[in-house]
Design an enzyme around this catalytic site. Structure first.
Site, PDB file in Angstrom:
ATOM      1  N   ASN A   7       3.809  -1.299   4.807  1.00  0.00           N
ATOM      2  CA  ASN A   7       2.954  -1.139   3.631  1.00  0.00           C
ATOM      3  C   ASN A   7       3.863  -1.189   2.398  1.00  0.00           C
ATOM      4  OD1 ASN A   7       1.141  -0.423   1.674  1.00  0.00           O
ATOM      5  ND2 ASN A   7       0.536   1.528   2.612  1.00  0.00           N
ATOM      6  N   ARG A  88       0.104  -4.469   5.477  1.00  0.00           N
ATOM      7  CA  ARG A  88      -1.133  -4.067   4.824  1.00  0.00           C
ATOM      8  C   ARG A  88      -1.269  -4.899   3.546  1.00  0.00           C
ATOM      9  NH1 ARG A  88      -2.387   1.187   1.307  1.00  0.00           N
ATOM     10  NH2 ARG A  88      -4.626   0.861   1.152  1.00  0.00           N
ATOM     11  N   HIS A 177      -9.971   0.791   1.684  1.00  0.00           N
ATOM     12  CA  HIS A 177      -9.730   1.720   2.812  1.00  0.00           C
ATOM     13  C   HIS A 177     -10.313   1.171   4.119  1.00  0.00           C
ATOM     14  CE1 HIS A 177      -9.940   5.197  -0.322  1.00  0.00           C
ATOM     15  NE2 HIS A 177      -8.690   4.772  -0.190  1.00  0.00           N
ATOM     16  N   ARG A 236      -9.271   9.424 -10.257  1.00  0.00           N
ATOM     17  CA  ARG A 236     -10.215   8.354 -10.612  1.00  0.00           C
ATOM     18  C   ARG A 236     -11.622   8.923 -10.758  1.00  0.00           C
ATOM     19  NH1 ARG A 236      -9.030   4.609  -5.703  1.00  0.00           N
ATOM     20  NH2 ARG A 236      -6.814   5.041  -5.522  1.00  0.00           N
ATOM     21  N   GLU A 379      -3.808   4.318   9.813  1.00  0.00           N
ATOM     22  CA  GLU A 379      -3.859   2.932   9.352  1.00  0.00           C
ATOM     23  C   GLU A 379      -2.703   2.120   9.935  1.00  0.00           C
ATOM     24  OE1 GLU A 379      -4.299   4.957   5.617  1.00  0.00           O
ATOM     25  OE2 GLU A 379      -5.573   3.322   4.897  1.00  0.00           O
TER      26      GLU A 379
END
Ligand code: ADP
Length: 393
Positions: A7, A88, A177, A236, A379
């Site tokens: 990643n 990723r 996601h 956010r 992940e």
């Protein structure tokens, strides 16, 4: 077979090396402050964590050091043992509904999609190119954060804006996601022994999203065109009225960039509490009766309930709900408050079972209308699995 799961961010590179198909983690780590002063890296091997300083002027330096560490620690004897590198990639637009082997065309497309993810795709590409150069014989695979959501129907992904915004400029809900929601879906398929379950998967971390899964496929999701939609997040804002943006620009003389920065870096938990983006600090604030922390938590929980309730109705029947991500896996009170808010649907949280952090657990009572689970998401292993499948066929 040895597979690396990678990643890459703009100044970081996280990795895990797996022995596949056993899914055994052989070594993991992170390179930080790439291209900046005081760059460093941390590796975890045999339960030991080692931190080292290093001169990392670009991602290639990080990959070179990673290879040295793999050799020095005898994780590999030679470079050709690394059969695959899975990356990723944040944005696959509507071009990728699945992972793909990375060739020149894919590199070009990921680059083109940078206009949709200017912070992420260029960084992901730096990682891809560095590994292509340093480990040229490994199969290179892109695993997209948007791919899982490509099965949404138009009614889920279109915004009610001029249709040409969609056809000409790609304005639509993409969702993110997806690697995590895919992992949660696969896990629940196994748990429920049902190949086509209806699910609501909640990934609640610093960024958060909730996904409705219908008959095993993504049907709707709370993140949108950008990762700043839907839920209240760490910094956010999630869903807001678009008219707020020009109004605040007018009132404050802030530029569009500044206002957008406020909405993604100074909103959410941080914006409402005025204290922190971290749910642990919010929990501490609540213990001390801090009104703004209480308010921030109430907003967070209420928005999550709204999405779960909406998806419950969209799906008609739900086989399971699950919680993952830093908050979903660890915040006992957040899960309890969300599930309590859903009790009119017959969902009954089991307080004792819910007293758990980071472990796969059924957290509802036997007579709950829907079983709810905590599932530690993974992940990295999803990236390794997809990469392995391309090699093994
Ligand atoms: P990211 O989206 O950056 O991957 P994470 O999934 O790591 O984020 O989630 C970070 C969030 O998880 C933070 O708000 C953090 O406070 C929360 N978290 C982690 N551990 C705990 C805990 N033990 N209790 C409550 N919240 C926790």
């Amino acid at each position: 077979m040895k597979i690396l799961s990678v990643n890459a961010g703009s100044s970081s590179l996280k990795f895990q090396m797996y022995e596949m198909p056993e899914e055994k983690v052989l070594i993991s780590g992170v390179f930080e402050r790439i291209g900046l002063d005081n760059s460093l890296y941390t590796i975890k091997i045999n339960g030991e964590k080692i931190k080292k300083e290093a001169n990392l002027s670009n991602h290639k330096d990080a990959v070179r050091i990673l290879i040295e560490e793999l050799l020095n620690n005898k994780v590999i004897k030679s470079l050709d043992e690394i059969k695959g590198v899975g990356h990723r990639v944040v944005h696959g637009g509507d071009r990728y509904a699945k992972s793909t082997i990375i060739d020149e065309d894919v590199i070009k497309t990921i680059d083109e999609l940078s206009s949709l993810a200017p912070l992420h795709n260029p960084a992901n590409l730096m990682g891809i190119l560095a590994f292509k150069e340093e480990v040229p014989d490994a199969t290179s695979v892109a695993v997209f954060d948007t791919a899982f959501h490509q099965t949404m129907p138009k009614e889920s992904y279109l915004y009610a804006v001029p249709y040409e915004w969609f056809t000409k400029y790609g304005v639509r809900r993409y969702g993110f996601h997806g690697i995590s929601h895919d992992y949660l879906t696969q896990t629940l398929k196994n748990v429920l022994k049902n190949d086509k379950p209806n699910l609501i998967t909640c990934h609640l971390g610093n960024g958060g999203s909730i996904t409705a899964v219908k008959e095993g496929l993504c049907f709707d999701t709370s993140l949108g065109f950008s990762p700043n939609a839907g839920l209240v997040m760490g910094t956010r804002c999630g869903d807001i009225d678009s008219a707020i943006i020009p109004y605040i620009m007018n009132k404050t003389d802030k530029s569009l960039e500044d206002v957008m920065n406020d909405l993604s870096k100074k909103s959410g938990y941080l914006g409402i509490s005025g204290i922190s983006s971290d749910s642990r600090d919010i929990e501490d604030g609540i213990k001390n009766n801090n009104e703004r922390c209480i308010l921030a938590q109430n907003l967070f929980v209420r928005r999550a309930i709204e999405y779960i309730a909406k998806y419950y109705v969209e799906l008609g029947h739900v086989d399971a709900i699950c919680f993952a991500g830093g908050i979903g896996e660890n915040s006992i009170s957040t899960r309890e408050e969300i599930l309590d808010g859903l009790k009119c649907l017959g969902i009954k949280v089991d307080e004792k079972a819910n007293d758990v952090r980071g472990e796969f657990t059924l957290i509802t009572k036997k007579d709950s209308s829907v079983p709810c689970y905590v599932i530690p998401t993974d992940e990295e292993v999803m990236i390794a699995r997809d990469t392995y499948h391309f090699i093994e066929g």
